[in-house]
Design an enzyme around this catalytic site. Structure first.
Site, mmCIF file in Angstrom:
data_model
loop_
_atom_site.group_PDB
_atom_site.id
_atom_site.type_symbol
_atom_site.label_atom_id
_atom_site.label_comp_id
_atom_site.label_asym_id
_atom_site.label_seq_id
_atom_site.Cartn_x
_atom_site.Cartn_y
_atom_site.Cartn_z
ATOM 1 N N LYS A 45 0.860 -1.178 0.000
ATOM 2 C CA LYS A 45 0.000 0.000 0.000
ATOM 3 C C LYS A 45 0.908 1.244 0.000
ATOM 4 O O LYS A 45 1.841 1.327 0.788
ATOM 5 C CB LYS A 45 -0.909 0.001 1.239
ATOM 6 C CG LYS A 45 -2.003 1.059 1.187
ATOM 7 C CD LYS A 45 -3.099 0.795 2.226
ATOM 8 C CE LYS A 45 -4.225 1.819 2.105
ATOM 9 N NZ LYS A 45 -5.338 1.550 3.052
ATOM 10 N N GLU A 78 -19.302 -4.755 10.578
ATOM 11 C CA GLU A 78 -20.251 -3.933 11.337
ATOM 12 C C GLU A 78 -21.323 -4.785 12.013
ATOM 13 O O GLU A 78 -21.716 -4.511 13.148
ATOM 14 C CB GLU A 78 -20.912 -2.905 10.395
ATOM 15 C CG GLU A 78 -20.000 -1.766 9.967
ATOM 16 C CD GLU A 78 -19.075 -2.133 8.820
ATOM 17 O OE1 GLU A 78 -19.214 -3.248 8.264
ATOM 18 O OE2 GLU A 78 -18.207 -1.314 8.482
ATOM 19 N N ARG A 107 -25.061 -1.337 7.680
ATOM 20 C CA ARG A 107 -24.637 -2.746 7.571
ATOM 21 C C ARG A 107 -25.045 -3.549 8.803
ATOM 22 O O ARG A 107 -25.165 -4.761 8.742
ATOM 23 C CB ARG A 107 -23.105 -2.829 7.420
ATOM 24 C CG ARG A 107 -22.589 -2.693 6.016
ATOM 25 C CD ARG A 107 -22.620 -3.994 5.252
ATOM 26 N NE ARG A 107 -22.341 -3.822 3.851
ATOM 27 C CZ ARG A 107 -21.130 -3.960 3.298
ATOM 28 N NH1 ARG A 107 -20.092 -4.244 4.069
ATOM 29 N NH2 ARG A 107 -20.956 -3.797 2.001
HETATM 30 C C1 LIG Z 1 -18.700 -1.535 4.922
HETATM 31 C C2 LIG Z 1 -17.497 -0.634 5.027
HETATM 32 N N1 LIG Z 1 -16.906 -0.469 6.229
HETATM 33 C C3 LIG Z 1 -15.841 0.345 6.351
HETATM 34 C C4 LIG Z 1 -15.332 0.997 5.269
HETATM 35 C C5 LIG Z 1 -14.172 1.955 5.437
HETATM 36 N N2 LIG Z 1 -12.992 1.504 4.698
HETATM 37 C C6 LIG Z 1 -12.634 2.028 3.542
HETATM 38 S S1 LIG Z 1 -11.247 1.340 2.916
HETATM 39 C C7 LIG Z 1 -11.111 0.315 4.261
HETATM 40 C C8 LIG Z 1 -9.988 -0.663 4.370
HETATM 41 C C9 LIG Z 1 -9.994 -1.543 3.192
HETATM 42 O O1 LIG Z 1 -8.862 -2.386 3.321
HETATM 43 P P1 LIG Z 1 -8.430 -3.197 2.050
HETATM 44 O O2 LIG Z 1 -9.632 -3.825 1.437
HETATM 45 O O3 LIG Z 1 -7.335 -4.083 2.493
HETATM 46 O O4 LIG Z 1 -7.943 -2.093 1.025
HETATM 47 P P2 LIG Z 1 -6.555 -1.279 1.051
HETATM 48 O O5 LIG Z 1 -6.897 0.075 1.629
HETATM 49 O O6 LIG Z 1 -5.586 -2.035 1.886
HETATM 50 O O7 LIG Z 1 -6.144 -1.187 -0.389
HETATM 51 C C10 LIG Z 1 -12.149 0.528 5.147
HETATM 52 C C11 LIG Z 1 -12.311 -0.164 6.442
HETATM 53 C C12 LIG Z 1 -15.974 0.801 4.029
HETATM 54 N N3 LIG Z 1 -15.569 1.446 2.903
HETATM 55 N N4 LIG Z 1 -17.039 -0.026 3.938
#
Ligand SMILES: Cc1ncc(C[n+]2csc(CCOP(=O)(O)OP(=O)(O)O)c2C)c(N)n1
Ligand SMILES: CC(=O)[C@@H](O)[C@H](O)COP(=O)(O)O
Ligand SMILES: [Mg+2]
Length: 590
Positions: free
Chosen positions: A258, A340, A368
């Site tokens: 990342k 969630e 959610r």
């Molecule tokens: C249902 C939901 N909960 C929380 C979020 C907030 N959120 C956005 S990106 C993220 C982390 C995603 O991690 P990953 O899939 O590993 O993507 P990366 O940022 O590492 O590329 C979160 C928790 C979201 N977008 N949707």
């Protein structure tokens, strides 16, 4: 490797030739490295200009190029999970020149959006939907005899949500041609590592042949390939070529970084999850105090006085500001990853055993866990506080992240109390009041700043008691939440009455009855959908009591409000001072 964000547009001659995937596919394999380097440089520059999501996009530069190079997009279906990593995708699909305006009212949306581009196969923003959507597309194309490939790209964080496993489980029973790519950068938004899938994916290949543990993906009838270096075209292209042309459900495990290519982001992927636009040095931005910080302060102060308090977040420690709490009270802090539903029912279980759970959750993500609030908390009359952040319009993240429906969701649940603070002090006292309430309590506050942190004495508010701000005549404005300041400006100028209602449930019906008898118009004001919100509650009361005083309800209109700054969104909804004044004047003239 970049060490700073370029403020001048870099020269990108090769990228400038690639306006769409069709032109990308005219390039030779040995040009893709150079293209990746120019795409990375341009991405750094354009996000520096626009602000927005940052690290995730840097981590999928090579993957994005490889996918559009080998797939026949947009005929083939490419679904990004969450979608915050989609800036390289947007740059390669006819939106390069618009990128410095991404997330602005007249620029591209922050996430893939079907109505924005045929290359955006599925609208996202909330995580963990990509496998379900991709499977649906694959099944549909197969049923219609449409030849196509379908790919879901999901991160290790997004893979921690149950919905992802629901889809994996179902996919295996459909024998559909579907490729799921796990983009494993060992980091989601907060510090929790990727979930079970990532752990197993990591360890799958290290298992000794004799190991009897059924590997998750084989058990789900996915053919597992990996782990593969997601930044190395020499591995990526042949592997993708293979899995894209192997029938049945395929699971490709990629290892990426990342923030790849930008040293500060590689060193601090959480801190560089998103950035604000690069301001000229002359305008250093002072750090604003936010409603989230008021919560972060309150929850620590409360935990000091009550060791039954636990704090739960579904992967949003930084956003909800549980940073200090997590380091001071590690045993009572629970980051459950992107889960969630689990977050709410975990709290319910704690409440059964006499702990006092505080679930810190964005309004939009509370959607959610709604059934869990109803079925696992409210029906059982369990003691829980929902600290609902990002309530109302959130600005640049647009409609997928706006928190427009939490009052409507919660107001219909018996014995629930709902509070809407208009300031830091109000928020602190409401959190305290909700915490002390022996049942389900919710305090909703916006994505925004406050004037001060409020760390004084916490006092319990009498339930359902409003606070008169201005005593005037003709019009009475009943405010619910942070738009008090917009309302106060109008009420002062026009000599209206202004009441800070504080509680959506229970309503201060005594105050409403008094007001109705002495004013010719009642106005409700809220940063929530006009359908089912506080205005609806007041309308229901007036109707039940056969009170005929005209009512004007102001709130978010019954349509989707797309991305722009929060101020622009409020103006669009008529929720800025001018819009409020105009709506009242028009109502008086009717
Ligand atoms: C249902 C939901 N909960 C929380 C979020 C907030 N959120 C956005 S990106 C993220 C982390 C995603 O991690 P990953 O899939 O590993 O993507 P990366 O940022 O590492 O590329 C979160 C928790 C979201 N977008 N949707
Ligand atoms: C993509 C995603 O869902 C999160 O990154 C979200 O955009 C964070 O929102 P805030 O910036 O309001 O914390
Ligand atoms: Mg990740």
């Amino acid at each position: 490797m970049f060490h700073s964000i370029p403020t001048q547009r870099p020269a990108t001659p090769l990228l400038d030739q690639v306006n769409d995937p069709a032109s990308l596919r005219t390039l030779k394999h040995n040009q893709l490295e150079e293209l990746a380097s120019q795409l990375r440089a341009y991405l750094l520059y354009s996000v520096g200009q626009s602000g927005g999501h940052f690290g995730a996009g840097l981590g999928v530069i090579e993957l994005t190029i490889a996918l559009h190079y080998l797939l026949n997009t947009p005929k083939d279906n490419l679904v990004w999970d969450v979608g915050h990593q989609c800036y390289p995708h947007k740059i390669l699909t006819e939106r390069r020149e618009a990128m410095p305006k991404i997330r602005q009212g007249d620029g591209p949306s922050p996430f893939p959006k079907r109505e924005e581009s045929p290359f955006d196969s599925f609208g996202v923003g909330h995580s963990s939907t990509s496998i379900s959507a991709a499977l649906g597309m694959a099944i549909a194309d197969k049923l219609q005899g449409i030849e196509s490939k379908t790919v879901a790209v999901i991160g290790d964080g997004a893979m921690t949500a149950g919905m992802a496993f629901e889809a994996l489980n179902h996919a295996a029973h459909t024998d559909t041609n579907l490729l799921v790519i796990l983009n494993d950068n060992d980091m989601s938004i907060s510090h929790n590592e990727g979930g079970l899938a990532t752990y197993l994916a990591k360890n799958l290949k290290n298992r000794s042949a004799g190991e009897t543990t059924a590997a998750l993906f084989e058990a789900l009838d996915f053919e597992y390939t990996g782990p593969v270096d997601g930044h190395d075209f020499n591995q990526l292209l042949p592997t993708l070529e293979k899995v894209l042309n192997t029938p049945g459900p395929q699971f490709l495990h990629l290892i990426t970084t990342k923030g790849k290519g930008f040293q500060p982001a590689e060193d601090d992927p959480v801190g560089y999850h998103a950035i604000t636009k690069i301001e000229p040095i002359s305008q250093p931005k002072e750090k604003k105090i936010r409603y989230s910080n008021v919560f972060g302060r309150w929850v620590c102060d409360m935990a000091e006085t009550d060791n039954r308090l636990t704090a739960i977040t579904p992967a949003m420690r930084e956003g909800s500001d549980l940073i200090e709490f997590s380091s001071r009270f590690p045993q009572r802090y629970f980051d459950v990853a992107i889960a969630e539903q689990h977050a709410v029912t975990l709290g319910a279980g704690m409440a059964c055993q006499k702990l006092k759970p505080v679930v810190a959750i964005y309004s939009t993500f509370l959607q959610r866990g709604y059934d869990q609030v109803v079925h696992d908390v409210a029906i059982q009359k369990l003691d829980m506080l929902l600290a609902i952040d990002r309530a109302g319009l959130v600005g640049e993240d647009g409609a997928t992240h706006a928190g427009c429906f939490d009052i409507a969701m919660l107001r219909c649940l018996p014995n629930t109390i709902i509070m809407t603070p208009s300031s830091a002090e109000e928020q602190r006292n409401m959190l305290y009041t909700g915490y002390k309430y022996p049942g389900l309590a919710a305090v909703r506050y916006p994505r925004g700043s406050v004037s001060e942190l409020a760390n004084g004495e916490m006092s319990k508010l009498p339930l359902g008691q409003s606070k008169t701000i201005l005593e005037g005549s003709r019009v009475a404005v009943l405010n619910f939440g942070p738009l008090l300041h917009e309302a106060e400006h109008v009420a002062k100028r026009e000599g209206y009455t202004l009441i800070d209602m504080r509680f959506v449930k229970p309503l201060d019906t005594q105050a409403i009855a008094l007001i109705a008898a002495s004013h010719q118009l009642i106005v409700t004001l809220e940063d929530h959908s006009i359908i089912g919100g506080a205005g609806s509650a007041v309308s229901e009361y007036l109707h039940t009591e056969k009170i005929k005083t005209p009512l004007l309800s102001l709130g978010i209109p019954d349509r989707w409000i797309s991305h722009a700054s929060r101020q622009e969104q409020l103006k669009e909804c008529g929720l800025d001072s001018e819009g409020i004044a105009q709506a009242i004047a028009e109502s008086l003239n009717r």
